[in-house]
Design a protein around this motif. Sequence first.
Motif, PDB file in Angstrom:
ATOM      1  N   SER A 180       0.787  -1.170  -0.111  1.00 14.62           N
ATOM      2  CA  SER A 180      -0.216  -0.096  -0.071  1.00 14.62           C
ATOM      3  C   SER A 180       0.785   1.257   0.137  1.00 14.62           C
ATOM      4  O   SER A 180       2.031   1.106   0.573  1.00 14.62           O
ATOM      5  CB  SER A 180      -0.870  -0.090   1.075  1.00 14.62           C
ATOM      6  OG  SER A 180      -1.863  -1.111   1.356  1.00 14.62           O
ATOM      7  N   ALA A 181       0.551   2.296  -0.590  1.00 12.82           N
ATOM      8  CA  ALA A 181       1.305   3.612  -0.559  1.00 12.82           C
ATOM      9  C   ALA A 181       1.434   3.953   0.900  1.00 12.82           C
ATOM     10  O   ALA A 181       0.778   3.748   1.880  1.00 12.82           O
ATOM     11  CB  ALA A 181       0.125   4.759  -1.391  1.00 12.82           C
ATOM     12  N   ALA A 206      -1.312   4.551   3.593  1.00  9.14           N
ATOM     13  CA  ALA A 206      -2.626   4.206   3.012  1.00  9.14           C
ATOM     14  C   ALA A 206      -3.556   3.519   4.117  1.00  9.14           C
ATOM     15  O   ALA A 206      -4.654   3.439   4.012  1.00  9.14           O
ATOM     16  CB  ALA A 206      -2.537   3.339   1.841  1.00  9.14           C
ATOM     17  N   LEU A 207      -2.755   3.000   5.338  1.00 15.41           N
ATOM     18  CA  LEU A 207      -3.517   2.420   6.215  1.00 15.41           C
ATOM     19  C   LEU A 207      -3.954   3.152   7.617  1.00 15.41           C
ATOM     20  O   LEU A 207      -4.256   2.746   8.553  1.00 15.41           O
ATOM     21  CB  LEU A 207      -2.740   0.962   6.745  1.00 15.41           C
ATOM     22  CG  LEU A 207      -2.644   0.174   5.878  1.00 15.41           C
ATOM     23  CD1 LEU A 207      -1.647  -1.121   6.310  1.00 15.41           C
ATOM     24  CD2 LEU A 207      -3.823  -0.463   5.374  1.00 15.41           C
ATOM     25  N   GLU A 208      -3.723   4.455   7.194  1.00 17.42           N
ATOM     26  CA  GLU A 208      -3.927   5.504   8.598  1.00 17.42           C
ATOM     27  C   GLU A 208      -5.300   5.259   9.068  1.00 17.42           C
ATOM     28  O   GLU A 208      -5.371   5.190  10.343  1.00 17.42           O
ATOM     29  CB  GLU A 208      -3.741   6.784   8.104  1.00 17.42           C
ATOM     30  CG  GLU A 208      -4.763   7.292   7.076  1.00 17.42           C
ATOM     31  CD  GLU A 208      -4.528   8.698   6.465  1.00 17.42           C
ATOM     32  OE1 GLU A 208      -3.796   9.553   7.390  1.00 17.42           O
ATOM     33  OE2 GLU A 208      -4.745   9.061   5.607  1.00 17.42           O
ATOM     34  N   HIS A 257      -4.910  -4.420   1.666  1.00 13.66           N
ATOM     35  CA  HIS A 257      -4.160  -3.177   0.913  1.00 13.66           C
ATOM     36  C   HIS A 257      -5.146  -2.172   0.141  1.00 13.66           C
ATOM     37  O   HIS A 257      -6.167  -2.365  -0.158  1.00 13.66           O
ATOM     38  CB  HIS A 257      -3.400  -3.793  -0.318  1.00 13.66           C
ATOM     39  CG  HIS A 257      -2.052  -4.447   0.227  1.00 13.66           C
ATOM     40  ND1 HIS A 257      -0.971  -3.883   0.832  1.00 13.66           N
ATOM     41  CD2 HIS A 257      -1.893  -5.927   0.451  1.00 13.66           C
ATOM     42  CE1 HIS A 257       0.025  -4.748   1.136  1.00 13.66           C
ATOM     43  NE2 HIS A 257      -0.658  -5.891   1.139  1.00 13.66           N
ATOM     44  N   ARG A 258      -4.492  -0.989   0.314  1.00 14.95           N
ATOM     45  CA  ARG A 258      -5.243   0.226  -0.161  1.00 14.95           C
ATOM     46  C   ARG A 258      -4.266   0.733  -0.773  1.00 14.95           C
ATOM     47  O   ARG A 258      -3.233   0.903  -0.664  1.00 14.95           O
ATOM     48  CB  ARG A 258      -5.923   1.101   0.917  1.00 14.95           C
ATOM     49  CG  ARG A 258      -6.874   0.372   1.741  1.00 14.95           C
ATOM     50  CD  ARG A 258      -7.463   1.296   2.912  1.00 14.95           C
ATOM     51  NE  ARG A 258      -8.297   0.456   3.753  1.00 14.95           N
ATOM     52  CZ  ARG A 258      -7.972  -0.266   4.873  1.00 14.95           C
ATOM     53  NH1 ARG A 258      -6.662  -0.547   4.997  1.00 14.95           N
ATOM     54  NH2 ARG A 258      -8.812  -0.721   5.529  1.00 14.95           N
ATOM     55  N   GLU A 259      -4.608   1.484  -2.141  1.00 17.50           N
ATOM     56  CA  GLU A 259      -3.928   2.254  -3.000  1.00 17.50           C
ATOM     57  C   GLU A 259      -2.555   1.309  -3.313  1.00 17.50           C
ATOM     58  O   GLU A 259      -1.437   1.984  -3.011  1.00 17.50           O
ATOM     59  CB  GLU A 259      -3.331   3.648  -2.208  1.00 17.50           C
ATOM     60  CG  GLU A 259      -4.615   4.464  -1.771  1.00 17.50           C
ATOM     61  CD  GLU A 259      -4.146   5.613  -0.968  1.00 17.50           C
ATOM     62  OE1 GLU A 259      -3.279   6.205  -1.378  1.00 17.50           O
ATOM     63  OE2 GLU A 259      -4.792   5.771  -0.114  1.00 17.50           O
ATOM     64  N   PRO A 311       2.936   1.814   4.635  1.00 19.94           N
ATOM     65  CA  PRO A 311       1.433   2.078   4.480  1.00 19.94           C
ATOM     66  C   PRO A 311       0.883   2.286   6.082  1.00 19.94           C
ATOM     67  O   PRO A 311      -0.013   3.214   6.203  1.00 19.94           O
ATOM     68  CB  PRO A 311       0.770   0.992   4.037  1.00 19.94           C
ATOM     69  CG  PRO A 311       1.632  -0.167   4.034  1.00 19.94           C
ATOM     70  CD  PRO A 311       3.060   0.458   3.785  1.00 19.94           C
ATOM     71  N   GLU A 312       1.607   1.917   6.887  1.00 20.01           N
ATOM     72  CA  GLU A 312       1.081   2.081   8.466  1.00 20.01           C
ATOM     73  C   GLU A 312       1.491   3.413   9.000  1.00 20.01           C
ATOM     74  O   GLU A 312       1.163   3.739  10.151  1.00 20.01           O
ATOM     75  CB  GLU A 312       1.282   0.770   9.243  1.00 20.01           C
ATOM     76  CG  GLU A 312       2.529   0.601   9.611  1.00 20.01           C
ATOM     77  CD  GLU A 312       3.364  -0.364   8.530  1.00 20.01           C
ATOM     78  OE1 GLU A 312       4.124  -1.102   8.857  1.00 20.01           O
ATOM     79  OE2 GLU A 312       2.674  -0.557   7.169  1.00 20.01           O
ATOM     80  N   ARG A 331       1.683   9.763   5.481  1.00 16.08           N
ATOM     81  CA  ARG A 331       1.817   9.949   3.978  1.00 16.08           C
ATOM     82  C   ARG A 331       2.755  11.072   3.700  1.00 16.08           C
ATOM     83  O   ARG A 331       3.653  10.930   2.763  1.00 16.08           O
ATOM     84  CB  ARG A 331       0.314  10.726   3.501  1.00 16.08           C
ATOM     85  CG  ARG A 331      -0.935   9.729   3.662  1.00 16.08           C
ATOM     86  CD  ARG A 331      -2.025  10.320   2.534  1.00 16.08           C
ATOM     87  NE  ARG A 331      -3.138   9.468   2.777  1.00 16.08           N
ATOM     88  CZ  ARG A 331      -2.993   8.423   1.768  1.00 16.08           C
ATOM     89  NH1 ARG A 331      -2.247   8.073   0.940  1.00 16.08           N
ATOM     90  NH2 ARG A 331      -4.453   7.451   1.957  1.00 16.08           N
TER      91      ARG A 331
END
Length: 409
Positions: free
Chosen positions: A62-63, A66-68, A81-83, A355-356, A359
């Motif tokens: 994930s970017a 992305a898991l924020e 998974h996102r993005e 991702p965690e 950004r």
Amino acid sequence: MEYPLIDADGHYYEPDDCFSRHIEARFKDETVRVERGADGLGRVFLRGGRTFMSVMPGDYASAPGALEGLFAGGVADGFTHREVINARDYPEFTQKPARLALLDEQGLEATIMLPTLGVAVEYDMRDDVELTYASLRAFNRWLEEDWGYGDDGRIFAVPMLSLLDIERAMTELHRVIDAGARLVHLCPGPIGGRSPADPLFDPFWATVAEAGIPVVFHVSNSGYNHFYGTYWSENPTNPSHLQSPLQWALCNTERPVVDTLIALTLHNLFGRHPDVRVVSIENGSSWLKPLFKTIDKAAALGRRGPMIGGKLPGEPSRALAEHLWVCPFPEDDVNELIDAIGADHVLFGSDYPHPEGLREPRDYIPRLAGCNAEITRKVLRGNTAGLLGLPDRAPASPVRLPEPRAGGR
């Protein structure tokens, strides 16, 4: 902000040959290697079997940030998974020149750089001492070649060490110190049935103390699934992306580092080596305040028992607080951490580009909104500068950093 930040928790995504590029020929077929299938994903193998990190982590990720929602409490569907990205499409995640350019864009003077794959494989090879050290030596030589230990004053990669064999550990410790390492990494948890503060390992701790090298404990595969989770009905062979809720609670994240800090303190490491500095990165911080109470209570209750590291002080929690620096999760309450351990021992970390994490590293700044300017500067820059041996002085011309990008946490 009128000064550049220093990020205590940055990461790279490793290439397929990070362990094999510099490995001695006789270990080449045994060490960590990657096989790519028709789908383009790199499967990770060790001695012919799959590992805890079953697929190269950058291949299907994930970017950044992305898991924020998951960690902020707004999403409850786990590590979905996102993005989705492939790290190989982003040179700044895999190559030093591109990362240096990104640091300028992000308003960072410097960053500590830690492994992604590298922290997940040591435990799986500990039954073979020679393979373990050959693999860590090879990984560190790749690290020196691709990222460096901070000679440029900007990217401070952290070499991987192990206390599995004290003589081999000392050989590699001296080698990486001579190569310019500013920090070294140990996997949290016990080592071959011994506490990392066992007096057997005193030569290691004496050397890092004398050299002024902080020891980092970053979240890793500490083997708790094998020697702990099996007592709780869990499958010890679950890969990283298929860990159960109970495995996450008992075998990963904070428990290994909490156990390690208890052992370092109650086995009196800091009494024997008063100049040692220990850094906890990406292990969270909500556990710290109750840990202090646990340590002092245990010391009082066990005062008539054996003390393998020597007699403890009256309040051993004070010794831990003096020798520990903590980089919390982005979602942790940084003000609570400052109250627990003091502003001089708190580090800002973005976990970028995982991702965690965040950004953008600057997205951390609002978390310090209630702090005065002196404390804010310590957390965002000064404390990490001190650990790295960098001067913490204002630049000749104040640096006006861009505003954090919209959409960050």
